[in-house]
Design a protein around this motif. Structure first.
Motif, PDB file in Angstrom:
ATOM      1  N   UNK A 103      17.159 -13.138  -5.506  1.00  0.00           N
ATOM      2  CA  UNK A 103      18.478 -13.279  -6.100  1.00  0.00           C
ATOM      3  C   UNK A 103      19.566 -12.725  -5.183  1.00  0.00           C
ATOM      4  N   UNK A 104      19.281 -11.602  -4.541  1.00  0.00           N
ATOM      5  CA  UNK A 104      20.248 -11.045  -3.596  1.00  0.00           C
ATOM      6  C   UNK A 104      20.502 -11.983  -2.425  1.00  0.00           C
ATOM      7  N   UNK A 105      19.442 -12.609  -1.908  1.00  0.00           N
ATOM      8  CA  UNK A 105      19.612 -13.564  -0.817  1.00  0.00           C
ATOM      9  C   UNK A 105      20.389 -14.796  -1.283  1.00  0.00           C
ATOM     10  N   UNK A 106      20.143 -15.224  -2.516  1.00  0.00           N
ATOM     11  CA  UNK A 106      20.871 -16.387  -3.042  1.00  0.00           C
ATOM     12  C   UNK A 106      22.370 -16.097  -3.165  1.00  0.00           C
ATOM     13  N   UNK A 107      22.712 -14.916  -3.656  1.00  0.00           N
ATOM     14  CA  UNK A 107      24.130 -14.560  -3.787  1.00  0.00           C
ATOM     15  C   UNK A 107      24.809 -14.479  -2.429  1.00  0.00           C
ATOM     16  N   UNK A 108      24.104 -13.932  -1.434  1.00  0.00           N
ATOM     17  CA  UNK A 108      24.660 -13.871  -0.083  1.00  0.00           C
ATOM     18  C   UNK A 108      24.881 -15.273   0.476  1.00  0.00           C
ATOM     19  N   UNK A 109      23.930 -16.179   0.204  1.00  0.00           N
ATOM     20  CA  UNK A 109      24.080 -17.559   0.670  1.00  0.00           C
ATOM     21  C   UNK A 109      25.245 -18.243  -0.035  1.00  0.00           C
ATOM     22  N   UNK A 110      25.429 -17.989  -1.312  1.00  0.00           N
ATOM     23  CA  UNK A 110      26.570 -18.558  -2.037  1.00  0.00           C
ATOM     24  C   UNK A 110      27.893 -18.104  -1.435  1.00  0.00           C
ATOM     25  N   UNK A 111      27.990 -16.814  -1.122  1.00  0.00           N
ATOM     26  CA  UNK A 111      29.241 -16.311  -0.526  1.00  0.00           C
ATOM     27  C   UNK A 111      29.481 -16.945   0.844  1.00  0.00           C
ATOM     28  N   UNK A 112      28.405 -17.099   1.608  1.00  0.00           N
ATOM     29  CA  UNK A 112      28.536 -17.702   2.934  1.00  0.00           C
ATOM     30  C   UNK A 112      28.991 -19.160   2.825  1.00  0.00           C
ATOM     31  N   UNK A 113      28.433 -19.901   1.889  1.00  0.00           N
ATOM     32  CA  UNK A 113      28.812 -21.300   1.707  1.00  0.00           C
ATOM     33  C   UNK A 113      30.223 -21.432   1.165  1.00  0.00           C
ATOM     34  N   UNK A 114      30.648 -20.492   0.335  1.00  0.00           N
ATOM     35  CA  UNK A 114      32.008 -20.530  -0.193  1.00  0.00           C
ATOM     36  C   UNK A 114      33.029 -20.408   0.939  1.00  0.00           C
ATOM     37  N   UNK A 115      32.716 -19.585   1.941  1.00  0.00           N
ATOM     38  CA  UNK A 115      33.634 -19.459   3.090  1.00  0.00           C
ATOM     39  C   UNK A 115      33.667 -20.739   3.911  1.00  0.00           C
ATOM     40  N   UNK A 116      32.543 -21.434   3.994  1.00  0.00           N
ATOM     41  CA  UNK A 116      32.478 -22.652   4.796  1.00  0.00           C
ATOM     42  C   UNK A 116      33.059 -23.866   4.063  1.00  0.00           C
ATOM     43  N   UNK A 117      33.063 -23.847   2.756  1.00  0.00           N
ATOM     44  CA  UNK A 117      33.376 -25.050   1.992  1.00  0.00           C
ATOM     45  C   UNK A 117      34.827 -25.481   2.141  1.00  0.00           C
ATOM     46  N   UNK A 118      35.784 -24.551   2.070  1.00  0.00           N
ATOM     47  CA  UNK A 118      37.197 -24.942   2.046  1.00  0.00           C
ATOM     48  C   UNK A 118      37.626 -25.696   3.303  1.00  0.00           C
ATOM     49  N   UNK A 119      37.412 -25.171   4.538  1.00  0.00           N
ATOM     50  CA  UNK A 119      37.827 -25.958   5.714  1.00  0.00           C
ATOM     51  C   UNK A 119      37.063 -27.269   5.842  1.00  0.00           C
ATOM     52  N   UNK A 120      35.808 -27.272   5.423  1.00  0.00           N
ATOM     53  CA  UNK A 120      35.032 -28.506   5.527  1.00  0.00           C
ATOM     54  C   UNK A 120      35.556 -29.554   4.552  1.00  0.00           C
ATOM     55  N   UNK A 121      35.973 -29.128   3.378  1.00  0.00           N
ATOM     56  CA  UNK A 121      36.541 -30.061   2.413  1.00  0.00           C
ATOM     57  C   UNK A 121      37.837 -30.666   2.933  1.00  0.00           C
ATOM     58  N   UNK A 122      38.678 -29.853   3.597  1.00  0.00           N
ATOM     59  CA  UNK A 122      39.932 -30.385   4.150  1.00  0.00           C
ATOM     60  C   UNK A 122      39.656 -31.421   5.230  1.00  0.00           C
ATOM     61  N   UNK A 123      38.686 -31.119   6.109  1.00  0.00           N
ATOM     62  CA  UNK A 123      38.327 -32.058   7.175  1.00  0.00           C
ATOM     63  C   UNK A 123      37.770 -33.348   6.597  1.00  0.00           C
ATOM     64  N   UNK A 124      36.921 -33.220   5.581  1.00  0.00           N
ATOM     65  CA  UNK A 124      36.324 -34.404   4.967  1.00  0.00           C
ATOM     66  C   UNK A 124      37.393 -35.268   4.302  1.00  0.00           C
ATOM     67  N   UNK A 125      38.363 -34.637   3.620  1.00  0.00           N
ATOM     68  CA  UNK A 125      39.433 -35.387   2.966  1.00  0.00           C
ATOM     69  C   UNK A 125      40.263 -36.151   3.989  1.00  0.00           C
ATOM     70  N   UNK A 126      40.574 -35.515   5.108  1.00  0.00           N
ATOM     71  CA  UNK A 126      41.344 -36.186   6.149  1.00  0.00           C
ATOM     72  C   UNK A 126      40.592 -37.380   6.726  1.00  0.00           C
ATOM     73  N   UNK A 127      39.332 -37.226   6.979  1.00  0.00           N
ATOM     74  CA  UNK A 127      38.529 -38.321   7.514  1.00  0.00           C
ATOM     75  C   UNK A 127      38.414 -39.458   6.510  1.00  0.00           C
ATOM     76  N   UNK A 128      38.288 -39.129   5.229  1.00  0.00           N
ATOM     77  CA  UNK A 128      38.221 -40.178   4.213  1.00  0.00           C
ATOM     78  C   UNK A 128      39.521 -40.970   4.151  1.00  0.00           C
ATOM     79  N   UNK A 129      40.672 -40.285   4.260  1.00  0.00           N
ATOM     80  CA  UNK A 129      41.958 -40.976   4.251  1.00  0.00           C
ATOM     81  C   UNK A 129      42.065 -41.943   5.417  1.00  0.00           C
TER      82      UNK A 129
END
Length: 407
Positions: A103-129
């Motif tokens: 569970x501790x490793x899962x929470x750490x992975x969630x926090x790590x993915x949360x940091x990666x998600x926002x810039x990746x979502x912006x890049x993906x939205x731009x490419x989709x447009x």
């Protein structure tokens, strides 16, 4: 180039959206441990306790096979089953610690993915447009062909970054799947250990009752001794006084047992044959040959530590699981078993040679006064709420550190 970007966009979008929400039920398991280091320490201790209980159970099972006397066999069987119960309890604790680590490793992975998600979502939205703009319309707009050239150049430089980030996210996805599988396997082990514990506890209750019945038949004066022990517990001013009185009674009983038996009346006309006089040998001072902790758990108070009241502890205190199995720390004879004011239910075991063990804080008791026990015989269970079992080892009334005599 835009067509090439579409699969990467879809993959990155799916990874960015889906990964942080991976569900792993049962996160409350982590609440029993302060942090990952605490969970790892508990895991190592539980695995060691599991190995010790398994080895003790196997030794007692072999002893039961070799036993010819019914009472000895019943005693060994009960002790072996109590060891199996403690083995199942340790397996449950180990599984809970493993779940907390996952569970501790899962929470750490969630926090790590949360940091990666926002810039990746912006890049993906731009490419989709960009991908939705038909290439044929670009020729009808001034400067659009030049824009297409610039766009293709920008995409050419951006694609390696997209690929690298997608590769990293795919690695995170594989890691999350591995954590999910590890958790499922551990939950399976936990359920198996819980089912085994329930079954073994039922068997132990029946076996302990059978051993009590056999012990009651073998000890003719056990009921009178139990009544005397109860009177002493009511009259003693404190627990130390009770133990002292029981030690005196035990020493007297040993001396009486060492006296020679009655001499038979000689037949008429024949002189009585001289009977050998039993000369007591010097009292041995050896500690019990096998001595163990009465319950698996964490030592929360050591021998000689200063208490809240300022006095020094005369034993150790262990925090076990609720309803944990309590066993006799060594072979001997039960001198007292039952409730005592301020200490819950207690058991006092006389080991011989002036050695006595005192186990306090039990939720229920499974032995009777006068019953012979071996190291590992079931004494009872820990209480359901906030269990704390205390162990004192005394040599002729003087407290000694029980941890120094574990073997």
């Amino acid at each position: 180039m835009i067509r090439v970007a579409l699969p990467l966009m879809a993959a990155s979008l799916a990874l960015a959206v889906a990964l942080p929400g991976i569900a792993m039920p049962g996160s409350s398991d982590a609440a029993r441990f302060a942090d990952a280091a605490d969970a790892r320490e508990a895991l190592e201790a539980a695995r060691q306790q599991q190995r010790n209980a398994r080895a003790r159970a196997e030794r007692l099972e072999r002893q039961s096979v070799r036993s010819e006397a019914t009472a000895d066999k019943a005693q060994a069987d009960a002790a072996a089953l109590a060891a199996r119960v403690q083995q199942s309890e340790a397996a449950i604790t180990a599984a809970e610690a493993e779940l907390a680590l996952v569970e501790g490793q899962r929470l750490a992975l969630d926090r790590q993915l949360a940091r990666k998600r926002e810039p990746l979502m912006r890049l993906t939205a731009a490419l989709q447009t960009m991908s939705r703009r038909p290439l044929a319309l670009a020729a009808l707009q001034p400067g659009s062909l030049e824009d297409v050239v610039h766009t293709r150049a920008a995409l050419a430089s951006a694609m390696p970054v997209v690929r690298e980030r997608t590769r990293a996210l795919r690695g995170d996805l594989d890691r999350a799947r591995a954590l999910e599988k590890s958790r499922a396997d551990t939950l399976g082990s936990l359920r198996s250990a819980q089912a085994s514990l329930t079954s073994r506890r039922k068997e132990l209750v029946a076996l302990a009752e059978k051993e009590r019945v056999l012990a009651r038949r073998a000890a003719g004066g056990a009921s009178r001794e139990a009544e005397r022990a109860l009177v002493l517990s009511e009259e003693a001013r404190d627990l130390d006084a009770l133990v002292g009185e029981l030690e005196l009674a035990g020493a007297l009983r040993v001396r009486l047992a060492a006296l020679p038996g009655p001499v038979l009346r000689p037949e008429e006309g024949k002189a009585a044959a001289p009977q050998p006089v039993a000369v007591p040998s010097p009292d041995s001072t050896e500690a019990p040959s096998r001595y163990l902790l009465p319950v698996a758990g964490r030592v929360v108070a050591g021998f000689g530590e200063a208490s809240v009241a300022g006095s020094r502890t005369s034993g150790i205190a262990i925090a076990p699981r609720p309803r944990a199995q309590i066993v006799s720390p060594g072979a001997g004879r039960v001198a007292f078993a039952g409730p005592y004011r301020g200490f819950g239910s207690i058991v006092i075991v006389e080991h011989g040679n002036g050695w006595t063990s005192l186990v306090t804080g039990l939720g229920n008791v499974a032995v009777e006064v006068g019953q012979n026990v071996t190291a590992g015989s079931p004494l009872g269970q820990a209480p359901l709420r906030r269990p704390e079992i205390a162990l004192e080892l005394r040599r002729e009334g003087e407290s000694v550190n029980p941890l120094d005599h574990l073997r």
